[in-house]
Design a protein around this motif. Structure first.
Motif, mmCIF file in Angstrom:
data_model
loop_
_atom_site.group_PDB
_atom_site.id
_atom_site.type_symbol
_atom_site.label_atom_id
_atom_site.label_comp_id
_atom_site.label_asym_id
_atom_site.label_seq_id
_atom_site.Cartn_x
_atom_site.Cartn_y
_atom_site.Cartn_z
ATOM 1 N N ALA A 127 114.730 47.190 -15.605
ATOM 2 C CA ALA A 127 114.664 45.556 -13.736
ATOM 3 C C ALA A 127 114.164 46.563 -12.606
ATOM 4 O O ALA A 127 115.327 47.455 -12.775
ATOM 5 C CB ALA A 127 116.535 45.122 -14.267
ATOM 6 N N THR A 128 113.837 45.700 -12.329
ATOM 7 C CA THR A 128 113.114 46.044 -11.089
ATOM 8 C C THR A 128 113.171 44.741 -10.172
ATOM 9 O O THR A 128 113.683 43.254 -10.373
ATOM 10 C CB THR A 128 111.753 46.950 -10.576
ATOM 11 O OG1 THR A 128 112.263 47.765 -9.803
ATOM 12 C CG2 THR A 128 110.487 45.681 -11.264
ATOM 13 N N LYS A 129 112.839 45.008 -8.968
ATOM 14 C CA LYS A 129 113.110 43.966 -7.896
ATOM 15 C C LYS A 129 112.061 44.009 -6.371
ATOM 16 O O LYS A 129 111.435 45.232 -6.402
ATOM 17 C CB LYS A 129 114.543 43.681 -7.047
ATOM 18 C CG LYS A 129 115.477 44.338 -7.821
ATOM 19 C CD LYS A 129 116.889 44.330 -7.379
ATOM 20 C CE LYS A 129 117.112 45.618 -6.554
ATOM 21 N NZ LYS A 129 117.709 46.627 -7.843
ATOM 22 N N LEU A 130 111.590 43.126 -6.191
ATOM 23 C CA LEU A 130 110.802 42.409 -5.154
ATOM 24 C C LEU A 130 111.206 41.593 -3.609
ATOM 25 O O LEU A 130 112.409 41.517 -4.291
ATOM 26 C CB LEU A 130 109.503 42.017 -5.279
ATOM 27 C CG LEU A 130 109.365 40.392 -5.553
ATOM 28 C CD1 LEU A 130 107.727 40.128 -5.152
ATOM 29 C CD2 LEU A 130 109.805 40.307 -6.196
ATOM 30 N N TYR A 131 110.673 41.707 -3.281
ATOM 31 C CA TYR A 131 111.053 40.889 -1.428
ATOM 32 C C TYR A 131 111.018 42.132 -0.032
ATOM 33 O O TYR A 131 110.525 42.298 0.995
ATOM 34 C CB TYR A 131 112.746 41.001 -1.614
ATOM 35 C CG TYR A 131 113.039 40.049 -0.312
ATOM 36 C CD1 TYR A 131 112.989 38.752 -0.615
ATOM 37 C CD2 TYR A 131 114.008 40.507 0.973
ATOM 38 C CE1 TYR A 131 113.764 38.147 0.671
ATOM 39 C CE2 TYR A 131 113.998 40.293 2.139
ATOM 40 C CZ TYR A 131 113.791 38.421 1.880
ATOM 41 O OH TYR A 131 113.836 37.440 2.718
ATOM 42 N N GLY A 132 111.878 43.421 -0.342
ATOM 43 C CA GLY A 132 111.301 43.764 0.670
ATOM 44 C C GLY A 132 110.244 44.113 0.846
ATOM 45 O O GLY A 132 109.143 44.340 0.300
ATOM 46 N N SER A 133 110.040 44.513 2.839
ATOM 47 C CA SER A 133 108.047 45.094 3.353
ATOM 48 C C SER A 133 108.148 46.610 2.296
ATOM 49 O O SER A 133 108.572 47.676 2.427
ATOM 50 C CB SER A 133 108.415 45.165 4.474
ATOM 51 O OG SER A 133 108.684 43.806 4.966
ATOM 52 N N MET A 134 106.915 46.611 1.975
ATOM 53 C CA MET A 134 106.222 47.822 1.409
ATOM 54 C C MET A 134 105.682 48.280 2.385
ATOM 55 O O MET A 134 104.554 49.173 1.885
ATOM 56 C CB MET A 134 105.304 47.155 0.140
ATOM 57 C CG MET A 134 106.311 46.499 -0.758
ATOM 58 S SD MET A 134 107.963 48.189 -1.622
ATOM 59 C CE MET A 134 106.234 49.524 -2.254
ATOM 60 N N SER A 135 105.311 47.504 3.165
ATOM 61 C CA SER A 135 103.634 47.879 4.751
ATOM 62 C C SER A 135 103.874 46.687 6.014
ATOM 63 O O SER A 135 105.452 46.052 5.416
ATOM 64 C CB SER A 135 102.086 47.521 4.473
ATOM 65 O OG SER A 135 101.832 46.726 4.031
#
Length: 322
Positions: A83-91
């Motif tokens: 399981a992994t997640k997205l939302y936070g800023s990567m740049s």
């Protein structure tokens, strides 16, 4: 290992989830590999990560370590529910964060490259994005599922009404909807009992508690300090706020003849909708220690005593109405 279903899905996961946040910043790649190998040996098949994990090693560093471990072969990827997640800023660019359809597409592809896999078992929204309609969110997630890049969708840090909005929007599209929700939940932090847990139960969403030991406060902090273990300023401040309860808690754990950390995890596993608390070891010793929670059984009397020490909530609206 007694495996459990993740929410209403047919997916079976271990009742403890291996959190990887420390892999990279605090735990070397070699040590991380050893912990993950040991997890599979002990039957822990559920691993959690996020695209932003890595801290001073850089965003994405943790997923890269997990991907390098998968690349060794030996059935590692096939045995693991990742399981992994997205939302936070990567740049610093405006579309490299949140839950727009564009970022969902890009973030998923980037995580797949770092994880060195062609699919993610549970793809999670790390936080609710109030600026993106759930219709857009589900349209993007449905495309990823049709492409075979993800299997299930989960959420993290959603309020109860966010879970309801997400599930109703999914139902209108004929989408599967959320199968899991990661929430801040432990004996000291029980706000999710008001509406998140009732919503999760109603919609068949499995709850994955994070910070199950309250940053170490429920892990026998007083015992450790008595043995000369140092504590951070943050820990000391929190301990001062909760000292009476922590003293009573550790005393009760002594009566049970059980490690406080094990009791805290075992308590979570008795709560409605909870599937698998996330353990985030820095060392092999910490990982092995956490597994002892699966050998602790709390009867109703023990659960009542823990509620006396750390009062929780009745379900909404009974907690604030009749």
């Amino acid at each position: 290992m007694d495996y459990v279903h993740l929410g209403r899905s047919g997916l079976k996961v271990s009742p403890l989830c291996l959190g990887t946040m420390n892999f990279g910043p605090f735990t070397s790649q070699e040590q991380s590999f050893a912990i993950m190998d040991r997890a599979l040996e002990r039957g822990v098949n559920f691993f959690d990560s996020a695209n932003v994990y890595g801290q001073d090693r850089g965003r994405g560093a943790t997923e890269t370590i997990v991907g390098n471990w998968f690349a060794q072969g030996g059935g590692r990827r096939e045995k693991t529910v990742i399981a992994t997640k997205l939302y936070g800023s990567m740049s610093d660019w405006p579309n490299d964060n949140l839950l727009s359809a564009l970022n969902i597409r890009r973030a998923c592809d980037a995580s797949l490259r770092r994880l060195q896999t062609d699919y993610i078992d549970v793809y999670q929204a790390h936080h609710v994005d109030r600026g993106t309609p759930f219709e857009e969110f589900w349209a993007a997630m449905d495309v990823l599922r049709q492409q075979g890049k993800i299997v299930y969708v989960g959420s993290s840090n959603f309020a109860g009404w966010h879970l309801a909005k997400a599930q109703e929007a999914a139902a209108r599209r004929g989408s599967t909807g959320l199968v899991s929700e990661q929430s801040h939940y432990n004996l000291l932090v029980r706000a999710v009992e008001l509406e998140v847990l009732p919503a999760a139960l109603d919609y068949g969403i499995g709850v994955i508690p994070w910070s199950p030991l309250a940053g170490g406060l429920l892990g026998g902090v007083l015992r450790k300090m008595d043995k000369g273990r140092s504590a951070s300023e943050t820990m000391l401040r929190e301990l001062a706020r909760h000292r009476e309860g922590i003293e009573a808690y550790e005393g009760f754990c002594d009566e049970l003849g059980a490690d406080p950390a094990h009791v805290a995890l075992a308590w979570l596993l008795r709560q409605p909708a909870v599937v698998a608390p996330i353990i985030g070891p820095r060392t092999m010793e910490q990982f092995e220690g956490a597994l002892g929670a699966l050998d602790v059984t709390l009867d109703d009397a023990a659960l009542d005593r823990l509620d006396e020490i750390f009062p929780g909530h009745r379900t909404a609206p009974e907690d604030y109405a009749w």
